[in-house]
Design a protein around this motif. Structure first.
Motif, PDB file in Angstrom:
ATOM      1  N   THR A   1       1.181   3.992  -2.998  1.00  0.00           N
ATOM      2  CA  THR A   1       0.716   5.351  -2.690  1.00  0.00           C
ATOM      3  C   THR A   1       1.819   6.397  -2.841  1.00  0.00           C
ATOM      4  OG1 THR A   1      -0.739   4.317  -1.086  1.00  0.00           O
ATOM      5  CG2 THR A   1      -0.550   6.697  -0.966  1.00  0.00           C
TER       6      THR A   1
ATOM      7  N   ALA B   1       0.846  -1.203   0.000  1.00  0.00           N
ATOM      8  CA  ALA B   1       0.000   0.000   0.000  1.00  0.00           C
ATOM      9  C   ALA B   1       0.882   1.254   0.000  1.00  0.00           C
ATOM     10  CB  ALA B   1      -0.921  -0.016   1.221  1.00  0.00           C
ATOM     11  N   TYR B   2       1.945   1.230   0.802  1.00  0.00           N
ATOM     12  CA  TYR B   2       2.845   2.391   0.852  1.00  0.00           C
ATOM     13  C   TYR B   2       3.586   2.549  -0.472  1.00  0.00           C
ATOM     14  CZ  TYR B   2       6.514   5.570   2.432  1.00  0.00           C
ATOM     15  OH  TYR B   2       7.367   6.641   2.557  1.00  0.00           O
TER      16      TYR B   2
END
Lengths: 568, 319
Positions: free
Chosen positions: A296, A292-293
């Protein structure tokens, strides 16, 4: 503390290591090993090095196909064989002793080499942090210190110091080292969050990046960079291109490299309090969070630093874009700045902007593009962000140290490396001689980097990692058939069409990792990467063969060693 | 008069088998009894003190004891499957699990306690003035148990590793506990060349020049005999079968074989390989291994009869 958590049997002749690592520290080992320089460089340099790619997609695809599946099969294998040594244990026991040793030997090389190099390159992050702080606080002292920190002298002094300090602390065992990893990991997570807050909070305002850059380097500085870059659009390295899936997939090998570490918790399997829970949290949930990081952060960087169309029109870039057939929303300031830094050199760029060279921030570090977005009144936040992200790379070292030392321990415990390296300190429960050997390896990594003029750091070892995880995934695929006794202990015994799910996911992970092994192989520099890796693997093969002959000569039944799971 | 020796080995902490070995004196009218190594067990079962009851998990099955008698029965159950036990709280068990030093101390405590209990039984039940009782450690036994055995020498128990033991009619026993390296890295192992040197030194130091009345009591069996056959295991640790029979491989010591070939003692008394319950010959030397099925509570041994002028007879027993 309930009786359900207490052991129901004590077995003689344990390894001497102690189960002190809980799920949180296991997660931190994975996080600190994985999230470091890779993402914080790739998020900004991908637009330059792979202009046709959209790197968030690369992270999504490699994360889903390779990262998550590999992390999952490693978690299942690790919970079946919760022993220190990780994939060395389950490849030697589940597939082939020779293959297991060689794969582990290769991965150890990437690890021990990497953490010396990480110690070296973490200095760059601190130099960037000091520069950013100096600019934010308008401090000449900070800027001068940053210049010294960026020097080769500071690199080797501080690099060796970091390796030495982290090695000494490692000798105090995982109770102490776990705390260190947790603290550094927490600081790094805060650093990561500040990146997202800054990019999402300030990066989406219209013209924010233009205003931010001009605030630091003077009015029109942003436009000067864009204009100069477009004046050099005939240069083959000009980093502007339309979106391409093939470039995105090719950039995946860089993404794979950034995911190295998502399996780090299995290497301390014999020190995990609750192996199954810890591995699932650390490796599976950890990979999802890291993914997710990874998606993003570059997405926000792309969004915040896409060059506004009015700037493109103002500097006369539109005709060039039309000629190249590239839509205007594919021009990124991060790529153009890096392009000029590489093609013209920092002195020329500084001249172009009319600022001293020590005020220039490097093009390949995310901090350059976060601190620039913050207004002057938030100078403290700029310094905080730069410092915390500075820790992001440094904090890799303890996790690398743990993985490296535990691999050596596992080989020595099996008597395929000098047995002295399986010695465990009775007070601190740490494999002290293995740690000392890793310390020597780390210092060698720093010094070789000095001697080779950073040649060593440019050796691509991704292939060795790919080879290890490929073998690990294959071991998972065949384990239910070759080692039914071990598969009985599996927390995952679901079958689809009478085929164990572990075999299906293992085979899939094997195929994907094999694909990326081929991609990584196609990128190898024959003279440098291939020679060095072949030489290293050759040494590994000789060591395995040597100990095989030695052990057989001593009358040791080697087959039984590699059939049994060693004591925890 | 015939001297009758009862030789057994590898009982690995099983009290029931120890008791059977003691009974051999009465059942087989033995004058000499030998327990030649691997006395200690491999695991400790924690019995959790829950205040008004006790809980333990034995071989995957949970047991609860609600009275003193039930607790004693639970202890006996654990003892008879060759495990040790300790009564403690779950918290104490966790503290031990978290500290290898405490685990080592725990094993030292339970092993020496059980050995003392056994040796007490030996001194109580056997008339050591008329029966020679030899007890020695094996490769799988930690060093501290030697002191425990030695501490019973004043009560007639013989610890044979630091001496040549002479029994009736001038028969002499030279003993050693080391074995060639195993995959399990046990406490008393040595490479073949080193093992040969250790054993040769011991034989030379005994001062014996003539070996027709000498017995080599070496825990490790000689290589390439019926005594050192262990089943070949597949990747699942299951025996490999060929033609319906398990495929066996030789795992004994070449050094032991070499020395028995060279010195030709009257007998070689061996253990270590549990599956090889057999006798064989190396030249004139008769070699025996009683094997072991301690996990089943079975005692296996050899009865060996000596006359003043030589070996009269020997045969296997199982009980």
């Amino acid at each position: 503390m309930g009786s359900e958590e207490a052991p129901t049997l004590f077995v003689r002749r344990a390894s001497g290591l102690v189960r002190t690592i809980g799920p949180f520290t296991a997660f931190m080992i994975v996080f600190t090993h994985t999230v470091g320089g890779g993402i914080h460089k790739l998020a900004v340099i991908a637009s330059y090095s792979s202009p046709g790619a959209f790197i968030p997609y690369s992270f999504l695809v490699t994360g889903l196909l390779a990262g998550l599946t590999t992390a999952f099969v490693y978690a299942v294998m690790g919970s079946m064989m919760p022993r220190t040594g990780g994939d060395y244990i389950f490849i030697t026991r589940g597939l082939s002793p020779a293959l297991g040793f060689i794969a582990s030997w290769g991965f150890w090389f990437t690890e021990v080499l990497s953490f010396g190099i990480i110690a070296w390159y973490s200095i760059d992050f601190f130099a960037t942090a000091l520069t950013a702080g100096g600019i934010a606080l308008k401090s000449t002292e900070w800027l001068n210190t940053a210049q010294w920190v960026a020097s080769a002298e500071a690199h080797w002094i501080l690099g060796i110091l970091f390796v030495f300090i982290f090695s000494v602390i490692a000798l105090f065992g995982m109770r102490v080292y776990g705390w260190l990893i947790n603290i550094l990991g927490t600081l790094a997570i805060i650093g990561c969050i500040t990146n997202l807050i800054i990019l999402a909070g300030w990066g989406f305002a219209p013209g924010a990046s233009v205003a931010g850059w001009n605030r630091i380097y003077g009015p029109g500085a942003y436009e000067k960079i864009v204009q100069k870059a477009f004046q050099m659009s005939d240069n083959p390295a000009f980093p502007v291109a339309s979106f391409s899936w093939s470039d995105t997939m090719r950039a995946g090998i860089g993404a794979i490299w950034a995911y190295i570490g998502i399996t780090a918790a299995v290497y301390v399997g014999g020190e995990l309090k609750t192996p199954t829970t810890s591995l699932l949290i650390a490796q599976v949930l950890g990979t999802i969070l890291i993914m997710a990081y990874y998606i993003t952060l570059p997405f926000l960087v792309y969004s915040a630093w896409v060059v506004p169309q009015d700037v493109l029109q103002k500097v006369g870039a539109m005709p060039v874009l039309q000629k190249l057939g590239v839509p205007p929303d594919r021009v990124y300031f991060t790529a153009l700045y890096q392009f000029l830094m590489n093609q013209l050199g920092p002195a020329e760029v500084a001249k172009l902007l009319g600022v001293p060279q020590n005020m220039l921030m490097p093009g390949g570090v995310v901090v350059t593009y976060t601190v620039a977005l913050l207004p002057h009144e938030l100078a403290w936040f700029q310094v905080l962000n730069a410092t915390l992200v500075g820790i992001v790379l440094l904090k890799d070292i303890p996790a690398f140290f743990v993985v490296c030392s535990r691999m050596i321990f596992a080989w020595a415990f099996d008597r395929f490396f000098p047995e002295v390296f399986a010695a465990v300190n009775a007070r601190f429960h740490s494999p002290h001689w293995a740690i000392v050997l890793v310390l020597i390896g780390g210092i060698a990594g720093v010094l070789l980097n000095v001697v080779s003029g950073e040649w060593l750091a440019s050796v691509d070892t991704t292939m060795l990692y790919q080879f290890a995880v490929m073998c690990g995934a294959l071991a998972a695929a065949v384990l239910p058939y070759l080692r039914a006794d071990l598969y009985e202990k599996s927390p995952l015994k679901v079958e689809i069409a009478k085929v164990p799910l572990l075999s299906i996911i293992g085979a899939f992970a094997f195929a994907v990792n094999f694909y990326f092994l081929i991609v990584a192989g196609s990128w190898l520099n024959i003279e440098k990467d291939l020679v060095m890796q072949s030489a290293w693997m050759g040494i590994g093969a000789y060591i395995f063969l040597g100990f095989l002959i030695y052990n057989q000569k001593r009358g040791i039944d080697v087959k039984t060693i590699y059939t049994e799971i060693p004591p925890a | 008069m015939t001297v009758r020796m009862f030789f057994a080995a590898d009982i690995h902490g099983n009290t029931m088998v120890w008791r059977k070995w003691l009974n051999a004196v009465n059942v087989y009218k033995a004058n000499v009894i030998i327990l030649a190594g691997d006395l200690t067990g491999k695991a400790v079962v924690p019995i959790f003190d829950k205040g008004n009851s006790y809980e333990a998990e034995v071989m995957g099955k949970k047991y609860t004891a609600k009275s003193k008698d039930e607790l004693e029965a639970l202890k006996e159950r654990i003892e008879n499957i060759s495990y040790y036990y300790i009564v403690l709280t779950p918290q104490e068990a966790q503290e031990i699990a978290a500290d290898p030093k405490k685990q080592e101390k725990l094993f030292e405590q339970v092993m020496t306690e059980r050995l003392r209990k056994w040796l007490d039984l030996l001194t109580e039940k056997v008339d050591l003035k008329n029966v020679t009782a030899i007890v020695m450690p094996g490769n799988d036994d930690e060093r501290y148990i030697d002191e425990t055995i030695k501490s019973y020498e004043d009560r007639g128990v013989i610890y044979p590793l630091d001496k040549t033991v002479e029994i009736t009619y001038g028969y002499k026993i030279i003993s050693h506990e080391y074995v060639n390296p195993t995959p399990w890295n046990t406490p008393r192992e040595a490479p073949e060349d080193k093992l040969e040197k250790i054993l040769r030194d011991k034989i030379e130091k005994s001062g014996e020049k003539e070996f027709s009345k000498v017995l080599f009591n070496f825990h490790c069996p000689p290589y390439d005999t019926k005594l050192d056959l262990a089943p070949k295991l597949d990747k699942n640790l299951k025996p490999v079968y060929v033609g319906g029979k398990p495929l066996m491989v030789h795992v004994g010591s070449k050094a032991v074989r070499k020395l028995e070939e060279e010195y030709q003692p009257l007998m070689g008394l061996h253990g270590h390989i549990h599956e090889s319950y057999a006798s064989d010959k190396i030249g004139r030397t008769i070699v025996v291994n009683p094997g072991s099925e301690y996990t089943e509570g079975l005692l296996r041994g050899f009865i060996i009869e000596f006359e003043p002028d030589g070996l009269k007879n020997y045969w296997k027993i199982e009980g």
